[in-house]
Motif scaffolding. Structure first.
Motif, PDB file in Angstrom:
ATOM      1  N   SER A  34      13.886   3.156  -7.464  1.00  0.00           N
ATOM      2  CA  SER A  34      13.483   1.979  -7.763  1.00  0.00           C
ATOM      3  C   SER A  34      12.682   1.270  -6.419  1.00  0.00           C
ATOM      4  CB  SER A  34      14.987   1.196  -7.611  1.00  0.00           C
ATOM      5  OG  SER A  34      15.151   1.267  -6.213  1.00  0.00           O
ATOM      6  N   ARG A  35      12.171   0.075  -7.054  1.00  0.00           N
ATOM      7  CA  ARG A  35      11.403  -0.799  -5.755  1.00  0.00           C
ATOM      8  C   ARG A  35      12.089  -0.635  -4.690  1.00  0.00           C
ATOM      9  NH1 ARG A  35       6.990  -3.654  -4.914  1.00  0.00           N
ATOM     10  NH2 ARG A  35       6.739  -3.662  -6.782  1.00  0.00           N
ATOM     11  N   GLU A  73      11.222   0.564  -0.873  1.00  0.00           N
ATOM     12  CA  GLU A  73      10.509   0.071   0.194  1.00  0.00           C
ATOM     13  C   GLU A  73      11.504   0.672   1.447  1.00  0.00           C
ATOM     14  OE1 GLU A  73      10.576  -4.052  -0.821  1.00  0.00           O
ATOM     15  OE2 GLU A  73       8.771  -4.001  -2.125  1.00  0.00           O
ATOM     16  N   GLU A  74      12.763   0.609   1.056  1.00  0.00           N
ATOM     17  CA  GLU A  74      13.713   1.020   2.293  1.00  0.00           C
ATOM     18  C   GLU A  74      12.831   2.821   2.853  1.00  0.00           C
ATOM     19  OE1 GLU A  74      18.182   2.520   2.742  1.00  0.00           O
ATOM     20  OE2 GLU A  74      17.720   1.185   1.055  1.00  0.00           O
ATOM     21  N   LYS A  75      12.488   3.356   2.020  1.00  0.00           N
ATOM     22  CA  LYS A  75      12.031   4.953   2.376  1.00  0.00           C
ATOM     23  C   LYS A  75      10.301   4.120   3.126  1.00  0.00           C
ATOM     24  CE  LYS A  75      11.911   7.810  -0.933  1.00  0.00           C
ATOM     25  NZ  LYS A  75      11.072   8.648  -1.861  1.00  0.00           N
ATOM     26  N   ASN A 135       0.756  -1.054  -0.052  1.00  0.00           N
ATOM     27  CA  ASN A 135      -0.007   0.131  -0.067  1.00  0.00           C
ATOM     28  C   ASN A 135       0.880   1.111   0.015  1.00  0.00           C
ATOM     29  OD1 ASN A 135      -3.161   0.633   0.618  1.00  0.00           O
ATOM     30  ND2 ASN A 135      -2.917  -1.730   1.427  1.00  0.00           N
ATOM     31  N   CYS A 136       1.672   0.955   0.888  1.00  0.00           N
ATOM     32  CA  CYS A 136       2.628   2.344   0.629  1.00  0.00           C
ATOM     33  C   CYS A 136       3.988   2.965  -0.358  1.00  0.00           C
ATOM     34  CB  CYS A 136       3.242   2.545   2.245  1.00  0.00           C
ATOM     35  SG  CYS A 136       2.854   2.386   3.607  1.00  0.00           S
ATOM     36  N   THR A 137       4.384   2.020  -0.701  1.00  0.00           N
ATOM     37  CA  THR A 137       5.354   1.771  -2.169  1.00  0.00           C
ATOM     38  C   THR A 137       4.892   1.699  -3.484  1.00  0.00           C
ATOM     39  OG1 THR A 137       5.513  -0.878  -2.062  1.00  0.00           O
ATOM     40  CG2 THR A 137       6.626   0.069  -0.823  1.00  0.00           C
ATOM     41  N   LYS A 138       2.698   1.372  -3.468  1.00  0.00           N
ATOM     42  CA  LYS A 138       2.640   1.012  -5.262  1.00  0.00           C
ATOM     43  C   LYS A 138       3.140   2.767  -5.578  1.00  0.00           C
ATOM     44  CE  LYS A 138      -1.861  -0.331  -7.152  1.00  0.00           C
ATOM     45  NZ  LYS A 138      -1.678  -0.649  -8.395  1.00  0.00           N
TER      46      LYS A 138
END
Ligand SMILES: Nc1ncnc2c1ncn2[C@@H]1O[C@H](COP(=O)(O)OP(=O)(O)OP(=O)(O)O)[C@@H](O)[C@H]1O
Ligand SMILES: [Mg+2]
Length: 243
Positions: free
Chosen positions: A112-113, A117-119, A100-103
Motif C-alpha cells: 500500500s501507499r 511511504e513509511e519505508k 520520487n522515492c515511492t512512485k
C-alpha cells in the motif's frame, strides 16, 4: 555464501563493435564488488546488461537458480530486484522527494501507499534526507539529490544495488557525503556492484575489485591484491594514473 547472481560469458556488441567480450561475475549476498577500468572499457554497458537496460547478445544471468535470459522468465520481476543509482540522479524534478522515492515501489511492490511511504521515510532518514521529504529535487544540492536517489533505490527492497559512477557529477565537497552513505549500506549488509573512479573509496569499501580493459576482465582480486600487487602492467598503469 549464497550467490545472489551469477553471470557467465556475457557478450554484447553494438553493430560490428564488440563491447563486452565474455564477462563472468558472481555476487554473493552482502558482498560489495567494484568494477574499475579505463573509459570505454565497457563498465556501464556491463551494468546496463545486468539490469537488462540492454539486452546481452549471449551468456547467462543466473538468478535464484534460473537463467533469466532464457525461456519465459518474468524479467519484470528480476528488474524490480535490481536497483540502479546513476551518475545524474535521474530524479523527477516535478515531484517531491518523497514521491520520487515511492512512485516506482508503489507500482512494482505489492504494497500500500502507506507502507511504501513509511519505508521511504525510514530510508530518507537513513541517508540524512529526512528533513527534505517535501522538497523538490531542484532545491537540493547534487550530494543531496544523490542521497535521495539512494533512498529511492533502497525503497525497492532490492537484492542488489548497482551504482554507475555515483559521485562523478558532484562537486568535490559533496563526494564524501555520498561515499559515506554507500559505506553505511555495506554495514547494513546490502549487496552492491559499484563502478567508480574513486580509488581510495573502492579500496576501502570493496570485498572484491574487478579490473576491466577493452571489454574483458583482465584481473580480479581483493583490494590489497589489486592495489599493491596487480598481475598486469596494464592494471598498474591504470592505478598509477588514477591514484
Ligand atoms: N548504445 C550504444 N551504441 C553504440 N556504442 C555504444 C553504446 N553504448 C556504449 N557504446 C560504446 O561502448 C564502449 C563502452 O562504453 P561504456 O560506456 O560501457 O564504457 P565505460 O567503461 O562505462 O566508460 P566510462 O568510464 O567513460 O563511463 C564505448 O566505446 C562506447 O562508445
Ligand atoms: Mg561508464
Amino acid at each position: 555464501m549464497e550467490n545472489i547472481i551469477e553471470i557467465k560469458n556475457l557478450k554484447k556488441s553494438f553493430g560490428s563493435k564488440k563491447i563486452l567480450k565474455g564477462l563472468s561475475l558472481n555476487l554473493e549476498k552482502g558482498q560489495v564488488v567494484s568494477l574499475i577500468g579505463p573509459s570505454g572499457s565497457g563498465k556501464s554497458t556491463f551494468l546496463r546488461c545486468i539490469n537488462l537496460l540492454e539486452r546481452p547478445d549471449c551468456g547467462e544471468i543466473i538468478y535464484k537458480g534460473e537463467n533469466i535470459l532464457q525461456g519465459d522468465f518474468k524479467t519484470a520481476d528480476f528488474k524490480g530486484k535490481l536497483a540502479m543509482v546513476f551518475q545524474n540522479f535521474n530524479l523527477f524534478n516535478n515531484m517531491s522527494v518523497l514521491d520520487n522515492c515511492t512512485k516506482a515501489p508503489i507500482k512494482v511492490l505489492k504494497a500500500s501507499r502507506e507502507e511504501v511511504e513509511e519505508k521511504a521515510i525510514k530510508n530518507l532518514d537513513l541517508v540524512g534526507m529526512g528533513d527534505f521529504i517535501k522538497a523538490r529535487p531542484s532545491q537540493l544540492s547534487g550530494g543531496q539529490k544523490q542521497r535521495v536517489a539512494i533512498a529511492r533505490a533502497l525503497t525497492m527492497d532490492p537484492d542488489i544495488i548497482l551504482f554507475d559512477e555515483p559521485t562523478s557529477a558532484l562537486d568535490p565537497e559533496m563526494v564524501g557525503e555520498v561515499l559515506s552513505t554507500i559505506n553505511n549500506l555495506k554495514d547494513l549488509g546490502l549487496t552492491m556492484l559499484i563502478v567508480s573512479h574513486e580509488m581510495d573509496f573502492v579500496r576501502r569499501v570493496s570485498d572484491k575489485i574487478i579490473f576491466m580493459d577493452q571489454g574483458k576482465i583482465l584481473e580480479e582480486g581483493s583490494p590489497d591484491q589489486i592495489f599493491t600487487s596487480p598481475k598486469y602492467d596494464r592494471t598498474r598503469q591504470f592505478l598509477n594514473v588514477n591514484l
